[in-house]
Scaffold this active site. Structure first.
Site, PDB file in Angstrom:
ATOM      1  N   CYS A 174     -26.415  -6.745  -3.254  1.00 46.45           N
ATOM      2  CA  CYS A 174     -26.814  -6.337  -4.570  1.00 46.45           C
ATOM      3  C   CYS A 174     -28.489  -6.309  -4.156  1.00 46.45           C
ATOM      4  CB  CYS A 174     -26.828  -7.637  -5.803  1.00 46.45           C
ATOM      5  SG  CYS A 174     -25.271  -8.156  -6.347  1.00 46.45           S
ATOM      6  N   HIS A 178     -26.070  -2.757 -13.797  1.00 43.92           N
ATOM      7  CA  HIS A 178     -26.340  -3.196 -12.214  1.00 43.92           C
ATOM      8  C   HIS A 178     -25.843  -2.423 -11.520  1.00 43.92           C
ATOM      9  CE1 HIS A 178     -26.913  -4.990  -8.825  1.00 43.92           C
ATOM     10  NE2 HIS A 178     -26.670  -6.456  -8.766  1.00 43.92           N
TER      11      HIS A 178
END
Lengths: 391, 143
Positions: free
Chosen positions: A88, A338
């Protein structure tokens, strides 16, 4: 002495969400938006190219993606090209890598793109890819993915510091309210505290509105050495400091209680020291609210709130417009979505716009210094500090 | 019941760990699970008990490691009850807990318990779960 490095162009793909196109199409959109943001820069000016992308091997059956992306945006990188993958936080790491290349003198002009196509014709693929993003042998194969991991961090923070579910939900309310002012956000719609608390439960204490969604998206940025930068723009935004720290991949090896992110504290201290500033100097921050609890813990470890007081920090409005520091004005991961590799780059795009006074209705008044934070797990953190060119 | 196409896709990707000596030097971990024992490696050189099990000690780089059995009882540090968004083939609710077992801690799956029975400090014991293809994964039940 390392050379000073500036951001001179930045843009995102038009609308994050379920992207109606291929991986190449997505990269094209972000590339065009980035070049369109500064028409003086042409693809032929770019010497280095870095792509942040986490699982194209699974989601679009394609590896070898850095040069694919460079070719897609018309760049022939004659000095460096590479892909960055560290889950991430990949986007911020890509910017940091571009910074290193320019500061060291390896290249003068580097383009960064972050791109992730997460929605695929086979919906179960996203689950498979995400369980490959934790320790697949010892955690993922048990069914553990990010929501359960961060829920355990939330439980630990609640137990140790008395943080409440309501305080966490207020993070979601703030960031969704901010996202309503961001045209590219996946969910540009404000929500109320009651809506967050009463939304579909995911994993205690999170409802679906405490969790960032699965999103397709891309973003780009062009960085230059200081002397080049002034040739291409009157408003360069400088990278003033950066830090990064990791300790513990499997949850077994996280070096502290799950609600204490000591690696973020370390990365932040290094970044502040390098920039010669403190938390009090930061006007605007884009931080990794993958789950609502994350922003609470992040505000503590970055030094905006005292340790254990992140819950009251959000509840008292200190991280919103008019407060101590405006956190996640673009809407955060909760509101924007995201798309893993794209997130850190998009955070940088927002800080670029904020520090140039070009953020429109989202503008933080007289924003002079910004902080970008990405994480790849509770114990892996990446921090960048940006400053206005006239500082 | 998971749709056949979805299940075939997941099975083809094979996210369950390799557990035989042909593909995994730490196959004894799974063989012990089959016998109801929770084992990990301990470094013969520096004495560190490691999780997950290793073939080389990350503390001192020794390649001499022995199997050691973890205590029968572990303790819940914190837990979460997952009610949606589970992986195909998993039954909801799923309960995951951060567990302390002697010198090591890790995330474990809790089975056979109602959410209201759980609390930090409660004791758990190993109860491995056999997969359809014969492979085994650790799980835990309340004592």
């Amino acid at each position: 002495m390392p050379r000073r490095v500036a951001v001179v162009a930045a843009g995102t793909s038009r609308k994050w969400g379920i992207f109606p196109g291929t991986y190449r199409d997505l990269i094209s959109e972000a590339g065009k938006a980035t070049f369109d943001s500064n028409p003086r820069i042409k693809p032929a000016d770019i010497e280095g190219f870095i792509l942040a992308s986490v699982f194209p091997e699974r989601s679009v059956f394609q590896s070898h993606v850095a040069t694919l992306a460079a070719e897609t945006v018309g760049v022939k990188p004659l000095k460096l090209f590479q892909r960055v993958e560290n889950m991430c936080g990949s986007g911020t790491i890509a910017i940091r890598t571009a910074y290193m290349a320019i500061a060291s003198g390896l290249a003068d002009v580097v383009m960064v793109i972050g791109a992730e196509k997460m929605h695929t014709p086979q919906p179960v693929e996203t689950y498979l890819s995400m369980l490959g993003g934790v320790d697949r042998e010892y955690e993922g194969s048990l069914g553990v993915t990010a929501p359960a991991q961060f829920a355990l961090a939330a439980q630990s923070h609640m137990q140790k510091y008395g943080t409440t579910q309501e305080q966490m939900s207020l993070v979601s309310v703030k960031n969704h309210t901010h996202a309503a002012n961001n045209p590219y956000a996946h969910f540009p719609k404000a929500c109320t505290l009651e809506e967050v608390l009463n939304a579909r439960p995911v994993t205690t204490p999170f409802t679906i509105l405490d969790c960032s969604p699965i999103t397709d998206g891309a973003a780009g940025m062009i960085l230059m050495s200081e002397d080049k930068a002034w040739e291409y723009t009157d408003k360069p935004v400088f990278i003033l400091g950066t830090g990064q720290a990791a300790s513990g991949f499997n949850y077994a090896n996280v070096p502290s209680d799950l609600g204490d992110w000591t690696m973020l504290q370390k990365a932040a201290q290094d970044a502040y020291r390098m920039a010669g500033v403190t938390a009090e100097d930061i006007d605007v921050a884009e931080v990794h609210d993958c789950f609502s609890i994350s922003e609470i813990i992040i505000t503590e470890e970055l030094g905006f709130a005292a340790k254990g007081e992140g819950g009251s920090f959000i509840a008292d409005g200190r991280s919103d417009y008019g407060g101590d520091v405006v956190i996640n004005p673009r809407g955060g991961l909760l509101g924007c979505g995201h798309p893993l590799g794209a997130t850190g780059v998009a955070q940088g795009v927002e800080l670029f716009r904020q520090l140039r006074g070009e953020a429109g209705v989202r503008q933080v008044e007289d924003a002079r210094m910004g902080l970008g934070h990405n994480l790849s797990g509770v114990s892996e953190h990446h921090v960048l500090i940006y400053g206005r060119g006239d500082l | 019941m998971v749709e056949k196409l979805t299940w075939d896709y997941v099975y083809g990707c094979d996210p369950v760990p390799q557990q035989t000596s042909e593909f995994n030097k730490l196959h004894e971990y799974y063989e012990a699970l089959n016998e109801g024992r929770l084992m990990t490696t301990k470094c013969d050189a520096c004495g560190q008990v490691l999780w997950p099990p290793r073939t080389v000690c990350p503390e001192c780089m020794s390649g001499r490691l022995s199997w050691t059995q973890l205590p029968d009882e572990g303790e819940i540090i914190v837990f979460t009850v997952q009610e949606s968004g589970a992986f195909p083939g998993f039954t909801l609710p799923l309960i995951f807990a951060y567990l302390q077992f002697g010198p090591v801690r890790f995330i474990g799956k809790i089975i056979g318990a109602e959410p209201e029975e759980l609390a930090p400090g409660k004791k758990v014991r190993l109860q491995p779960e056999k997969q359809e293809d014969g492979r085994i994964l650790p799980a835990f039940r309340l004592i």
